[in-house]
Design an enzyme around this catalytic site. Structure first.
Site, PDB file in Angstrom:
ATOM      1  CB  ALA A 149      -0.407 -24.678 -43.339  1.00 10.73           C
ATOM      2  CB  CYS A 150      -4.147 -27.910 -46.011  1.00 10.36           C
ATOM      3  SG  CYS A 150      -3.201 -28.950 -47.148  1.00 10.36           S
ATOM      4  N   GLY A 151      -3.761 -29.992 -44.111  1.00 12.95           N
ATOM      5  CA  GLY A 151      -3.401 -31.244 -43.451  1.00 12.95           C
ATOM      6  C   GLY A 151      -2.291 -32.002 -44.138  1.00 12.95           C
TER       7      GLY A 151
END
Length: 220
Positions: A149-151
């Site tokens: 996951a990231c932004g």
């Protein structure tokens, strides 16, 4: 799988209409897309469309972690994670701040600030050369189910491509990133900001505060 991706895209559009927030500028998205193509191994989209990497929406993430045993791997830089993070998630940044102060790098930093940094608050970064070894230290078993996951989902696409190339076989991709999360998607979130706003900084952060203020006034 192509149909599934179209459904995901429609879900993003529906969600975006419900939750207005400032995001990266179009030029920032183009730059991020170029970075994905330049740094990834096998194109992440291919991996997702083929079913090799599983796309998981934020609203489905908690169930995937609890019922299916996925471990959340947060690959955002430290300054985003400090604002908001999912309790118990692993953290290995894909990008780190570029600390080089040579004349050419200083020029690049100045251009970056004028083009992207002032609006987004993002630092001038470089690929973390130790990303894969650091993940292997945290997760030595490459059969482990990892939800990356990231932004906004672009950097995590880059990460799953690199991890797949390194031999990780059970990869999930948080489709759309934490920016698409809403209250309650993750049971426990730590930090001073809401998870979906952690990517926002610079001038766009003050724009966000204005939007929130106007929405609050409108409800009164």
């Amino acid at each position: 799988m192509a149909i599934q991706l179209k459904q995901l895209h429609k879900s993003f559009l529906k969600h975006e209409n419900k939750h207005l927030r400032p995001s990266l500028s179009p030029s920032s998205h183009r730059l991020a897309a170029l970075q994905v193509n330049a740094v990834s191994g096998k194109p992440a989209r291919q991996l997702i469309e083929s079913g090799t990497v599983r796309p998981i929406l934020p609203k489905e993430a908690a169930a995937a972690m609890k019922a299916e045993g996925y471990t959340l791997l947060d690959i955002r830089p430290e300054w985003e994670r400090e604002k908001a993070r999912v309790s118990g998630s692993l953290h290995v940044p894909l990008f780190v701040q570029d600390m080089d102060n040579s004349p050419i790098t200083l020029l690049k930093k100045w251009v970056h600030f004028g083009y992207i940094g002032a609006w987004t608050g993002q630092n001038f970064t470089m690929i973390n050369a130790d990303f894969l070894p650091q993940v292997e230290m945290e997760v030595p078993d490459k059969d482990t189910k990892l939800l990356v996951a990231c932004g906004e989902g672009l950097r995590s696409m880059m990460a799953v491509s690199k991890l797949h190339g390194r031999g990780y076989t059970n990869l999930g991709w948080l489709a759309g990133g934490f920016n698409r999360a809403v209250e309650g998607d993750f049971s426990t979130v730590e930090g001073p900001e809401k998870l979906q706003y952690a990517t926002i900084g610079g001038a766009s952060y003050f724009f966000l505060q204005l939007i929130n203020f106007l929405q609050a006034v409108g409800k009164e």
